[in-house]
Design an enzyme around this catalytic site. Structure first.
Site, PDB file in Angstrom:
ATOM      1  N   GLY A   9      53.713 -29.832 -25.074  1.00  0.00           N
ATOM      2  CA  GLY A   9      55.004 -29.772 -25.723  1.00  0.00           C
ATOM      3  C   GLY A   9      56.099 -29.437 -24.736  1.00  0.00           C
ATOM      4  O   GLY A   9      55.924 -29.577 -23.517  1.00  0.00           O
ATOM      5  N   VAL A  11      57.422 -26.579 -23.706  1.00  0.00           N
ATOM      6  CA  VAL A  11      57.167 -25.494 -22.751  1.00  0.00           C
ATOM      7  C   VAL A  11      55.986 -25.831 -21.846  1.00  0.00           C
ATOM      8  O   VAL A  11      56.102 -25.872 -20.617  1.00  0.00           O
ATOM      9  CB  VAL A  11      56.930 -24.168 -23.494  1.00  0.00           C
ATOM     10  CG1 VAL A  11      56.505 -23.071 -22.512  1.00  0.00           C
ATOM     11  CG2 VAL A  11      58.196 -23.732 -24.222  1.00  0.00           C
ATOM     12  N   GLY A  12      54.820 -26.053 -22.444  1.00  0.00           N
ATOM     13  CA  GLY A  12      53.641 -26.362 -21.641  1.00  0.00           C
ATOM     14  C   GLY A  12      53.807 -27.623 -20.825  1.00  0.00           C
ATOM     15  O   GLY A  12      53.354 -27.703 -19.672  1.00  0.00           O
ATOM     16  N   ASN A 102      56.206 -15.836 -27.532  1.00  0.00           N
ATOM     17  CA  ASN A 102      57.157 -14.742 -27.680  1.00  0.00           C
ATOM     18  C   ASN A 102      56.565 -13.628 -28.532  1.00  0.00           C
ATOM     19  O   ASN A 102      55.708 -13.863 -29.374  1.00  0.00           O
ATOM     20  CB  ASN A 102      58.448 -15.245 -28.327  1.00  0.00           C
ATOM     21  CG  ASN A 102      59.212 -16.193 -27.420  1.00  0.00           C
ATOM     22  OD1 ASN A 102      59.387 -15.925 -26.236  1.00  0.00           O
ATOM     23  ND2 ASN A 102      59.652 -17.317 -27.964  1.00  0.00           N
ATOM     24  N   LYS A 190      61.782  -9.506 -22.999  1.00  0.00           N
ATOM     25  CA  LYS A 190      61.955 -10.848 -23.568  1.00  0.00           C
ATOM     26  C   LYS A 190      61.981 -10.777 -25.092  1.00  0.00           C
ATOM     27  O   LYS A 190      62.782 -11.485 -25.740  1.00  0.00           O
ATOM     28  CB  LYS A 190      60.811 -11.751 -23.098  1.00  0.00           C
ATOM     29  CG  LYS A 190      60.760 -13.138 -23.771  1.00  0.00           C
ATOM     30  CD  LYS A 190      61.927 -14.012 -23.384  1.00  0.00           C
ATOM     31  CE  LYS A 190      61.903 -15.373 -24.070  1.00  0.00           C
ATOM     32  NZ  LYS A 190      60.750 -16.212 -23.752  1.00  0.00           N
ATOM     33  N   GLU A 273      58.438 -19.114 -36.604  1.00  0.00           N
ATOM     34  CA  GLU A 273      57.640 -17.941 -36.228  1.00  0.00           C
ATOM     35  C   GLU A 273      58.222 -16.666 -36.849  1.00  0.00           C
ATOM     36  O   GLU A 273      58.471 -15.683 -36.162  1.00  0.00           O
ATOM     37  CB  GLU A 273      57.577 -17.822 -34.714  1.00  0.00           C
ATOM     38  CG  GLU A 273      56.923 -19.006 -34.023  1.00  0.00           C
ATOM     39  CD  GLU A 273      57.000 -18.923 -32.508  1.00  0.00           C
ATOM     40  OE1 GLU A 273      55.948 -18.831 -31.864  1.00  0.00           O
ATOM     41  OE2 GLU A 273      58.126 -18.942 -31.979  1.00  0.00           O
TER      42      GLU A 273
END
Length: 315
Positions: A9, A11-12, A102, A190, A273
């Protein structure tokens, strides 16, 4: 070293693609449709830091793939259960897990399933999304990954080797990276930032600059930030003054188009999330006796959104 990235995706795919460009031995474990897409188009990155079309290795399941040294997990929190099942054979074969989610609860879940000696902590900072064609659209000038062992479980010899080799590969890649020992403060920092950003932009359905344009926008952002800071402080990780100064520049910038990916998910009608980022922060605040009125309102708002999706038969 051999690296597996679960999924490809935004990010990865971004970090994995840059690692491939740097000469890393990277394999992506993806679903069949994504594997076909990557075989046909390549891994496409559109970025101000450099566009790229990269030929990548993919697998669809763990069986018969051989051992990996490191498995990077960058899914959304609501997919963590399936991700744990998907990477279990790799961990059983000796891989160390590096999650880039996160919040903090996923670390507890992974530790419970695989043990402390099989995981390190990690987080990333990037504003990226996936286009309808599967291209990775990197929306800003920053891309950063931080990783390292936890304070309560120092790195053993094998983990130290993996960390050292991974840091060397990251040092050649087109993103900023830091090996931080221990990692805990960075993870809490974060979470403070992303819970504030995600909470305010989803509640108000606008980017940072849109919220700042409201008469009480600055006050709302500050109140949300203070609630998150209180939770981090109660858990022993108060943000340092210089870090707070840097994130206030992001969170209080007039005219900024900066927004949480959770808001983009809402705008697309996707799951969010809510429990992992906002709900867990609110529960910790409540357990410590804080009212956390903004956190409560944001969490209720996100649960309402999820209930409506469920009522409409969406998953």
């Amino acid at each position: 070293m051999k690296i597996l990235i679960l999924g490809a995706g935004a990010v990865g795919g971004y970090f994995g693609g840059r690692l491939v460009q740097a000469g890393g031995d990277v394999t992506f474990q993806v679903r069949s449709a994504r594997a076909q897409q990557l075989a046909t188009r390549g891994l496409v990155i559109q970025s101000a830091l450099g566009d790229a079309t990269i030929k990548v290795k993919t697998i669809e399941q763990a069986a018969g793939t051989g051992p990996f040294d490191l498995v990077i997990v960058s899914c959304k929190a609501y997919d963590l259960t399936q991700a744990i099942a998907a990477i279990a054979p790799h961990v059983a074969a000796g891989a160390i897990v590096l999650p880039l989610l996160n919040g903090m609860r996923h670390n507890e879940d992974l530790r419970h399933r695989f043990g402390s000696d099989a995981m390190i902590g990690g987080m990333c900072q990037i504003e990226a999304t996936l286009s309808q064609d599967g291209d990775i659209i990197h929306k800003s000038q920053f891309a950063r990954m931080v990783f390292g062992p936890f304070e309560d479980f120092p790195a053993h010899a094998r983990m130290q080797r993996v960390l050292s080799e991974f840091a060397a590969i990251c040092g050649k890649a087109n993103f900023t990276s830091n090996l931080t020992d221990p990692i805990d403060q960075s993870l809490w920092d974060k979470w403070v930032m992303i819970s504030t950003l995600g909470g305010v932009t989803t509640l108000m359905r606008g980017a940072v600059g849109d919220v700042m344009a409201a008469r009480e926008g600055r006050e709302l952002i500050e109140e949300m930030l203070q609630e998150a800071i209180a939770v981090a402080t109660e858990n022993g990780y108060p943000p340092h003054a210089d870090y707070l100064s840097s994130i206030r520049k992001l969170l209080l910038a007039p005219g900024s188009t900066f927004m949480a990916s959770m808001l983009r998910d809402i705008e697309r009608g996707n799951p969010v999330e809510a429990d992992h980022i906002i709900g867990d922060m609110y529960r910790r605040a409540h357990d410590h006796g804080h009212d956390a009125n903004v956190l409560r309102m944001v969490y209720c708002h996100l649960q309402t959104y999820e209930a409506r999706r469920a009522r409409n038969g969406l998953k």
